[in-house]
Design a protein around this motif. Sequence first.
Motif, short mmCIF file in Angstrom:
data_model
loop_
_atom_site.label_atom_id
_atom_site.label_comp_id
_atom_site.label_asym_id
_atom_site.label_seq_id
_atom_site.Cartn_x
_atom_site.Cartn_y
_atom_site.Cartn_z
N SER A 1 0.82 -1.21 0.00
CA SER A 1 0.00 0.00 0.00
C SER A 1 0.85 1.26 0.00
N PHE A 2 2.17 1.10 0.18
CA PHE A 2 3.09 2.22 0.17
C PHE A 2 3.76 2.32 -1.20
N PRO A 3 3.83 3.53 -1.77
CA PRO A 3 4.53 3.69 -3.04
C PRO A 3 6.03 3.48 -2.84
N ALA B 1 -0.45 4.14 5.18
CA ALA B 1 0.24 4.88 4.13
C ALA B 1 -0.14 6.36 4.17
N PHE B 2 -1.42 6.63 4.37
CA PHE B 2 -1.90 8.01 4.44
C PHE B 2 -1.22 8.76 5.58
N VAL B 3 -1.21 8.17 6.77
CA VAL B 3 -0.65 8.84 7.95
C VAL B 3 0.86 9.03 7.81
N VAL B 4 1.55 7.98 7.41
CA VAL B 4 3.02 8.04 7.32
C VAL B 4 3.46 9.04 6.26
N LEU B 5 2.86 8.98 5.07
CA LEU B 5 3.26 9.87 4.00
C LEU B 5 2.97 11.33 4.35
N LEU C 1 -1.95 10.04 -3.38
CA LEU C 1 -2.70 11.20 -3.85
C LEU C 1 -3.47 11.85 -2.70
N PHE C 2 -4.23 11.06 -1.96
CA PHE C 2 -5.04 11.63 -0.89
C PHE C 2 -4.18 12.12 0.27
N ALA C 3 -3.06 11.47 0.51
CA ALA C 3 -2.14 11.97 1.53
C ALA C 3 -1.57 13.32 1.12
N SER C 4 -1.56 13.60 -0.19
CA SER C 4 -1.01 14.85 -0.70
C SER C 4 -2.00 16.00 -0.63
N ILE C 5 -3.28 15.70 -0.47
CA ILE C 5 -4.31 16.74 -0.48
C ILE C 5 -4.67 17.10 0.96
N GLU C 6 -4.26 18.27 1.39
CA GLU C 6 -4.48 18.67 2.78
C GLU C 6 -5.96 18.80 3.12
N GLU D 1 -2.68 13.25 -13.92
CA GLU D 1 -1.23 13.24 -13.82
C GLU D 1 -0.75 12.85 -12.43
N ALA D 2 -1.64 12.26 -11.64
CA ALA D 2 -1.32 11.99 -10.23
C ALA D 2 -0.10 11.09 -10.08
N GLU D 3 0.08 10.13 -10.99
CA GLU D 3 1.16 9.17 -10.83
C GLU D 3 2.52 9.83 -10.94
N GLU D 4 2.64 10.83 -11.84
CA GLU D 4 3.95 11.45 -11.98
C GLU D 4 4.02 12.84 -11.36
N GLY D 5 2.87 13.38 -10.91
CA GLY D 5 2.88 14.75 -10.44
C GLY D 5 2.60 14.95 -8.98
N ALA D 6 2.19 13.91 -8.26
CA ALA D 6 1.87 14.08 -6.85
C ALA D 6 3.11 14.51 -6.09
N PRO D 7 2.96 15.42 -5.16
CA PRO D 7 4.13 15.94 -4.45
C PRO D 7 4.84 14.88 -3.62
N LEU D 8 4.16 13.81 -3.25
CA LEU D 8 4.81 12.78 -2.46
C LEU D 8 5.50 11.74 -3.33
N LEU D 9 5.35 11.87 -4.66
CA LEU D 9 5.95 10.90 -5.57
C LEU D 9 6.98 11.52 -6.47
N GLY D 10 6.74 12.76 -6.87
CA GLY D 10 7.65 13.40 -7.81
C GLY D 10 8.42 14.50 -7.14
N THR D 11 8.88 15.43 -7.95
CA THR D 11 9.64 16.55 -7.42
C THR D 11 8.88 17.84 -7.64
N TYR D 12 8.75 18.61 -6.62
CA TYR D 12 8.01 19.86 -6.75
C TYR D 12 8.89 20.97 -7.28
N ALA D 13 10.19 20.74 -7.31
CA ALA D 13 11.12 21.81 -7.69
C ALA D 13 10.89 22.29 -9.10
#
Length: 297
Positions: A87-89, A124-128, A178-183, A277-289
């Motif tokens: 369940s963890f990426p 996964a939600f809590v840890v991420l 994705l949901f862990a990324s959405i405050e 684009e969640a798979e490559e754009g989520a802040p917990l998976l990709g790079t926000y820079a």
Amino acid sequence: MTESNRLRWMLSLLRYYAVSAFRRYQKLHLHGKLFIWGTACIYLTLASIFIFVGPARIGQTLYDLAQKISHRSYGWVMLGGAIVVISFPPCIGHTTLITLCGYAYGMKGFPIAAVASLLGSALAFVVLRFLFRGRLRRWSASNEKWQALETVVAAKGLPLIALIRASPFPPWVYSNALFASIEAVSLWQFFLATFVIFPKIALLVFVGSRLASLSDGEQRSHMDTSTKILNAAVSIGGLLLGLTASFIVYRAMQSEIRRLQGLSPEVDELAVEALEEAEEGAPLLGTYAESAPRPTD
């Protein structure tokens, strides 16, 4: 519409989607492109194994593995623990493990699969969210699509969260991220929304239980032709039902976002793009820079 016109229309439609997909691929950053190539290699490897090893041997291997697990007193712990871990990426294999529950325990495997999926996604939600809280805020402040998605989710609340959760895109592990990324999404909302995937889990467990009897050579040898056809038809029908339901839910999710009242069409469209684009754009998976504004001289 004549046959030639229909064929021409289909070719133009295929060309349109091919060009659109290629353009989207070109816009991806390096991580997104590597993800696509890695996924393609995995599926190519699996297809090669399926072709050269053969479905009968693969099915028998899965059946033997499932029987070894089911005959161990702690087998259910092994399966449940594996579901929690994937369940963890960037892990994959949730659908396979759910089906394996059906292989090993029949429909009795549903509680194992359901509880483990619920527990794994919540962890996964809590840890991420705990580990990447600072990164999440920086991403939200710099990414227009993510701001739109958070606005839409906050406006619609639990019903939309549940609809996105039930959708096949993004897949299981990336949906958790994705949901862990959405405050705007709280843990209790995410927890409740996860219950909507229980029918899908039950269907996969059921398909696994039917495939188990077809995978074992000894059981298969004692079946008459009508029984084999019935089991195969039920398994294929279950998979087609799941795919059809997933497609309907996915289209409903997109439609629900686009017609949300009180928000501009631009915000709705950006939210849909953020989900796609969640798979490559989520802040917990990709790079926000790469999306962050750069300082000017």
